[in-house]
Design a protein around this motif. Structure first.
Motif, mmCIF file in Angstrom:
data_model
loop_
_atom_site.group_PDB
_atom_site.id
_atom_site.type_symbol
_atom_site.label_atom_id
_atom_site.label_comp_id
_atom_site.label_asym_id
_atom_site.label_seq_id
_atom_site.Cartn_x
_atom_site.Cartn_y
_atom_site.Cartn_z
ATOM 1 N N VAL A 14 0.892 -1.155 0.000
ATOM 2 C CA VAL A 14 0.000 0.000 0.000
ATOM 3 C C VAL A 14 0.927 1.200 0.000
ATOM 4 O O VAL A 14 1.801 1.326 0.869
ATOM 5 C CB VAL A 14 -0.926 -0.001 1.238
ATOM 6 C CG1 VAL A 14 -1.692 1.301 1.335
ATOM 7 C CG2 VAL A 14 -1.869 -1.196 1.178
ATOM 8 N N LYS A 15 0.773 2.070 -1.003
ATOM 9 C CA LYS A 15 1.687 3.192 -1.199
ATOM 10 C C LYS A 15 0.978 4.519 -0.991
ATOM 11 O O LYS A 15 -0.159 4.691 -1.418
ATOM 12 C CB LYS A 15 2.275 3.167 -2.614
ATOM 13 C CG LYS A 15 3.049 1.919 -2.934
ATOM 14 C CD LYS A 15 3.513 1.945 -4.372
ATOM 15 C CE LYS A 15 4.114 0.638 -4.790
ATOM 16 N NZ LYS A 15 4.517 0.646 -6.200
ATOM 17 N N VAL A 16 1.689 5.450 -0.375
ATOM 18 C CA VAL A 16 1.182 6.796 -0.129
ATOM 19 C C VAL A 16 2.244 7.793 -0.578
ATOM 20 O O VAL A 16 3.383 7.727 -0.101
ATOM 21 C CB VAL A 16 0.870 7.010 1.371
ATOM 22 C CG1 VAL A 16 0.464 8.444 1.643
ATOM 23 C CG2 VAL A 16 -0.196 6.041 1.852
ATOM 24 N N ALA A 67 5.747 6.406 0.650
ATOM 25 C CA ALA A 67 5.819 5.563 1.832
ATOM 26 C C ALA A 67 5.042 4.312 1.477
ATOM 27 O O ALA A 67 4.015 4.383 0.795
ATOM 28 C CB ALA A 67 5.182 6.266 3.024
ATOM 29 N N ARG A 68 5.525 3.146 1.900
ATOM 30 C CA ARG A 68 4.811 1.927 1.562
ATOM 31 C C ARG A 68 4.915 0.918 2.699
ATOM 32 O O ARG A 68 5.879 0.917 3.475
ATOM 33 C CB ARG A 68 5.339 1.334 0.260
ATOM 34 C CG ARG A 68 6.766 0.872 0.333
ATOM 35 C CD ARG A 68 7.267 0.396 -1.002
ATOM 36 N NE ARG A 68 8.572 -0.261 -0.822
ATOM 37 C CZ ARG A 68 9.203 -0.925 -1.746
ATOM 38 N NH1 ARG A 68 8.687 -1.026 -2.955
ATOM 39 N NH2 ARG A 68 10.356 -1.493 -1.500
ATOM 40 N N VAL A 88 -5.782 5.056 6.563
ATOM 41 C CA VAL A 88 -4.342 4.833 6.411
ATOM 42 C C VAL A 88 -3.622 6.070 6.929
ATOM 43 O O VAL A 88 -3.930 7.198 6.524
ATOM 44 C CB VAL A 88 -3.986 4.576 4.931
ATOM 45 C CG1 VAL A 88 -2.485 4.364 4.773
ATOM 46 C CG2 VAL A 88 -4.764 3.381 4.381
ATOM 47 N N TRP A 89 -2.675 5.858 7.823
ATOM 48 C CA TRP A 89 -1.883 6.923 8.422
ATOM 49 C C TRP A 89 -0.410 6.730 8.073
ATOM 50 O O TRP A 89 0.051 5.594 7.947
ATOM 51 C CB TRP A 89 -2.025 6.907 9.938
ATOM 52 C CG TRP A 89 -3.391 7.229 10.444
ATOM 53 C CD1 TRP A 89 -4.476 6.396 10.494
ATOM 54 C CD2 TRP A 89 -3.841 8.471 10.979
ATOM 55 N NE1 TRP A 89 -5.557 7.051 11.033
ATOM 56 C CE2 TRP A 89 -5.192 8.323 11.341
ATOM 57 C CE3 TRP A 89 -3.218 9.694 11.183
ATOM 58 C CZ2 TRP A 89 -5.930 9.357 11.900
ATOM 59 C CZ3 TRP A 89 -3.951 10.733 11.748
ATOM 60 C CH2 TRP A 89 -5.299 10.561 12.093
ATOM 61 N N ARG A 102 -3.064 11.618 8.096
ATOM 62 C CA ARG A 102 -4.019 10.644 7.587
ATOM 63 C C ARG A 102 -3.970 10.740 6.060
ATOM 64 O O ARG A 102 -4.131 11.814 5.481
ATOM 65 C CB ARG A 102 -5.427 10.935 8.110
ATOM 66 C CG ARG A 102 -6.397 9.820 7.754
ATOM 67 C CD ARG A 102 -7.680 9.945 8.475
ATOM 68 N NE ARG A 102 -8.342 11.183 8.081
ATOM 69 C CZ ARG A 102 -9.584 11.484 8.424
ATOM 70 N NH1 ARG A 102 -10.274 10.690 9.169
ATOM 71 N NH2 ARG A 102 -10.112 12.611 8.020
ATOM 72 N N ALA A 103 -3.755 9.595 5.402
ATOM 73 C CA ALA A 103 -3.501 9.600 3.955
ATOM 74 C C ALA A 103 -4.705 9.249 3.109
ATOM 75 O O ALA A 103 -4.727 9.577 1.932
ATOM 76 C CB ALA A 103 -2.359 8.630 3.665
ATOM 77 N N GLY A 104 -5.678 8.562 3.659
ATOM 78 C CA GLY A 104 -6.829 8.157 2.858
ATOM 79 C C GLY A 104 -7.476 6.934 3.438
ATOM 80 O O GLY A 104 -7.169 6.512 4.558
ATOM 81 N N LEU A 105 -8.387 6.351 2.652
ATOM 82 C CA LEU A 105 -9.125 5.176 3.093
ATOM 83 C C LEU A 105 -8.770 3.984 2.222
ATOM 84 O O LEU A 105 -8.549 4.119 1.020
ATOM 85 C CB LEU A 105 -10.634 5.442 3.024
ATOM 86 C CG LEU A 105 -11.141 6.580 3.917
ATOM 87 C CD1 LEU A 105 -12.626 6.838 3.643
ATOM 88 C CD2 LEU A 105 -10.932 6.267 5.389
#
Length: 109
Positions: A14-16, A67-68, A88-89, A102-105
């Motif tokens: 999971v990437k941000v 970030a992953r 997702v934090w 907080r990055a998203g859902l």
């Protein structure tokens, strides 16, 4: 807020995207420690943080930093429950700052 989806049986990152600037210039954050948390509600506590890593996309200008965290059964840093939606934090530990965002859902199907 965008909702991404992942299969409960998938093993994948999971990437941000993470961006940092200092005095207007893009800063490479990949020397900093990165952690991620996946919560159904609330804010992350000390035990919620999972080790993350960095990925750099050098095909963009400037580079894009992600970030992953490896998510999924059989080798994932964390296994998430099917039918749940997670916040997702991301936490980046730098000096003197340690931003927590907080990055998203993320929906697990």
């Amino acid at each position: 807020m965008t909702i991404a989806e992942i299969s409960a049986v998938s093993l994948e990152y999971v990437k941000v995207p993470v961006s940092a600037r200092e005095d207007g210039a893009v800063v490479d954050p990949t020397a900093d420690t990165v952690q991620m948390a996946f919560l159904t509600s609330g804010s992350p506590g000390v035990s919620d943080w999972k080790s993350g890593s960095w990925e750099t996309d050098a095909t963009t200008n400037p580079d894009t930093y992600y970030a992953r965290c490896l998510v999924g059964p059989s080798g994932g840093t964390i296994t998430l429950t099917a039918g749940s939606t997670y916040q997702v934090w991301v936490k980046v530990t730098d000096n003197p700052e340690t931003p927590v965002k907080r990055a998203g859902l993320l929906r697990v199907v």
